[in-house]
Write an enzyme that holds these catalytic residues in place. Sequence first.
Site, PDB file in Angstrom:
ATOM      1  N   SER A  10      52.298 -81.111   6.721  1.00 17.51           N
ATOM      2  CA  SER A  10      52.314 -82.462   7.286  1.00 17.51           C
ATOM      3  C   SER A  10      52.781 -83.437   6.219  1.00 17.51           C
ATOM      4  CB  SER A  10      50.906 -82.838   7.748  1.00 17.51           C
ATOM      5  OG  SER A  10      50.848 -84.228   7.983  1.00 17.51           O
ATOM      6  N   HIS A  35      55.531 -81.006  10.021  1.00 17.14           N
ATOM      7  CA  HIS A  35      54.675 -81.733  10.961  1.00 17.14           C
ATOM      8  C   HIS A  35      54.772 -83.224  10.630  1.00 17.14           C
ATOM      9  CE1 HIS A  35      51.235 -81.992  13.723  1.00 17.14           C
ATOM     10  NE2 HIS A  35      50.708 -82.872  12.885  1.00 17.14           N
ATOM     11  N   ASP A  37      53.395 -86.950  11.600  1.00 24.48           N
ATOM     12  CA  ASP A  37      52.294 -87.670  12.247  1.00 24.48           C
ATOM     13  C   ASP A  37      52.643 -89.121  12.526  1.00 24.48           C
ATOM     14  OD1 ASP A  37      50.147 -85.726  12.406  1.00 24.48           O
ATOM     15  OD2 ASP A  37      50.137 -85.763  10.206  1.00 24.48           O
ATOM     16  N   MET A  39      51.117 -92.592  14.017  1.00 24.27           N
ATOM     17  CA  MET A  39      49.847 -93.260  14.357  1.00 24.27           C
ATOM     18  C   MET A  39      50.115 -94.721  14.688  1.00 24.27           C
ATOM     19  SD  MET A  39      47.518 -91.764  11.276  1.00 24.27           S
ATOM     20  CE  MET A  39      47.461 -90.001  10.901  1.00 24.27           C
ATOM     21  N   HIS A  68      53.909 -85.326  16.171  1.00 24.79           N
ATOM     22  CA  HIS A  68      52.557 -85.455  16.731  1.00 24.79           C
ATOM     23  C   HIS A  68      52.307 -86.930  16.999  1.00 24.79           C
ATOM     24  CE1 HIS A  68      47.953 -84.896  15.840  1.00 24.79           C
ATOM     25  NE2 HIS A  68      48.190 -85.181  17.114  1.00 24.79           N
ATOM     26  N   MET A  70      50.114 -89.685  17.896  1.00 26.73           N
ATOM     27  CA  MET A  70      48.748 -90.185  18.054  1.00 26.73           C
ATOM     28  C   MET A  70      48.877 -91.651  18.424  1.00 26.73           C
ATOM     29  SD  MET A  70      47.217 -88.292  14.705  1.00 26.73           S
ATOM     30  CE  MET A  70      48.867 -88.106  14.048  1.00 26.73           C
ATOM     31  N   MET A 139      42.956 -80.464  17.330  1.00 25.75           N
ATOM     32  CA  MET A 139      42.562 -81.241  16.160  1.00 25.75           C
ATOM     33  C   MET A 139      41.249 -80.683  15.607  1.00 25.75           C
ATOM     34  SD  MET A 139      44.942 -83.383  15.619  1.00 25.75           S
ATOM     35  CE  MET A 139      44.112 -83.926  14.118  1.00 25.75           C
ATOM     36  N   ASP A 178      45.167 -78.461  13.360  1.00 22.85           N
ATOM     37  CA  ASP A 178      45.579 -79.601  12.539  1.00 22.85           C
ATOM     38  C   ASP A 178      44.349 -80.321  11.984  1.00 22.85           C
ATOM     39  OD1 ASP A 178      46.806 -81.808  11.422  1.00 22.85           O
ATOM     40  OD2 ASP A 178      47.612 -82.589  13.306  1.00 22.85           O
TER      41      ASP A 178
HETATM   42  C1  DX5 Z   1      45.434 -86.232  10.964  1.00 23.59           C
HETATM   43  C2  DX5 Z   1      46.842 -85.665  11.105  1.00 23.59           C
HETATM   44  C3  DX5 Z   1      47.054 -84.433  10.331  1.00 23.59           C
HETATM   45  C4  DX5 Z   1      46.925 -84.603   8.841  1.00 23.59           C
HETATM   46  C5  DX5 Z   1      46.446 -83.296   8.262  1.00 23.59           C
HETATM   47  O1  DX5 Z   1      45.271 -87.289  11.840  1.00 23.59           O
HETATM   48  O2  DX5 Z   1      47.126 -85.378  12.474  1.00 23.59           O
HETATM   49  O3  DX5 Z   1      48.299 -83.846  10.640  1.00 23.59           O
HETATM   50  O4  DX5 Z   1      48.115 -84.979   8.218  1.00 23.59           O
HETATM   51  O5  DX5 Z   1      46.176 -83.486   6.914  1.00 23.59           O
HETATM   52  P1  DX5 Z   1      45.259 -82.497   6.080  1.00 23.59           P
HETATM   53  O6  DX5 Z   1      45.899 -81.149   6.127  1.00 23.59           O
HETATM   54  O7  DX5 Z   1      45.265 -83.124   4.732  1.00 23.59           O
HETATM   55  O8  DX5 Z   1      43.907 -82.492   6.732  1.00 23.59           O
HETATM   56 ZN    ZN Z   2      49.011 -84.126  13.020  1.00 20.96          ZN
END
Ligand code: DX5
Ligand code: ZN
Length: 220
Positions: A10, A35, A37, A39, A68, A70, A139, A178
Amino acid sequence: MTKKVKIAPSILAADFLRLGDEIRKVEDAGAEIIHFDVMDAHFVPNLSLGVGILESVRKATSLYLDVHLMMDNAHKYLKTFADAGADGITVHLEIYPEPDEVLDAIGSLGKDRGLSINPDMPVERLSGKVGKVDRLLLMSVYPGFGGQKFIPESLDRLRAIRSLLDREGRAEADLEIDGGVSTANAAAIIDAGADTLVAGTGVFRADDPVAAVRELRSGR
Ligand code: DX5
Ligand code: ZN
C-alpha cells in the site's frame, strides 16, 4: 483450490517525496499489485491520495493498480479513477448495502469489481451480495490510517468469507486482507484463506523489502 499468494504493498506507507523510487523498490521486491488508498475525510477520518497521484503512479509502473475507495459517493468517480489507470476498483458495503449496481458500473468500465467490509460488519451481510464480486477485501483494521494493529478476529472472518464465496459460486474471486499485515501474521492469514495480502508499513518501512515480500508470500 489453492491460489498463488499475491502481495499488494500500500503506497500510503511510501515516502511520497521519492514515490518513483518507492514504486521501483516494490517492483524489484517482486510484488504483483500496488494498493492505492483513497480517503475522503468523511467515510473515514483522514484524507489520502487522489486522482492526480494515481495518474502519476500509472505512468511509473505496469503493476496492477488496486484502488480502494474509502469514500462516500464513490459511484460518481468510478470513470475518473478508471481513466486515471485503476485496474481494479473496490467500494465499501457500508456505503453500498445493495452493491450490484455499483459493481456493474465498475465492470462496464472494464475493471475488476471489488467489495470491502469493515471489521464491525457481520460477514453474513455479504450473503447474496457477492455474485458480481471479483475481489472481496476484508479490512483487518478500522480504515483510515496505516500502521495499525491487526484485529485477530479477522482470521475467523476470512474463513467465513472463503466459505461464503465458495457456497455462492464465487470461488475464483480474490480474497484480500488489508490492515496490520506483517511477517508475524502472514502464515495464519494465508491459512485462513486469503490470497492477496495488502501491506503498507510491512513492506515500505521494512529494512529489507525483498525479504519482506518473500516472507509475507510464504507466510514465514
Ligand atoms: C487503511 C488502508 C490500508 C493501509 C494498510 O485504511 O486501507 O491499506 O494502508 O497499512 P498497514 O499495512 O500499515 O496496516
Ligand atoms: Zn486499503
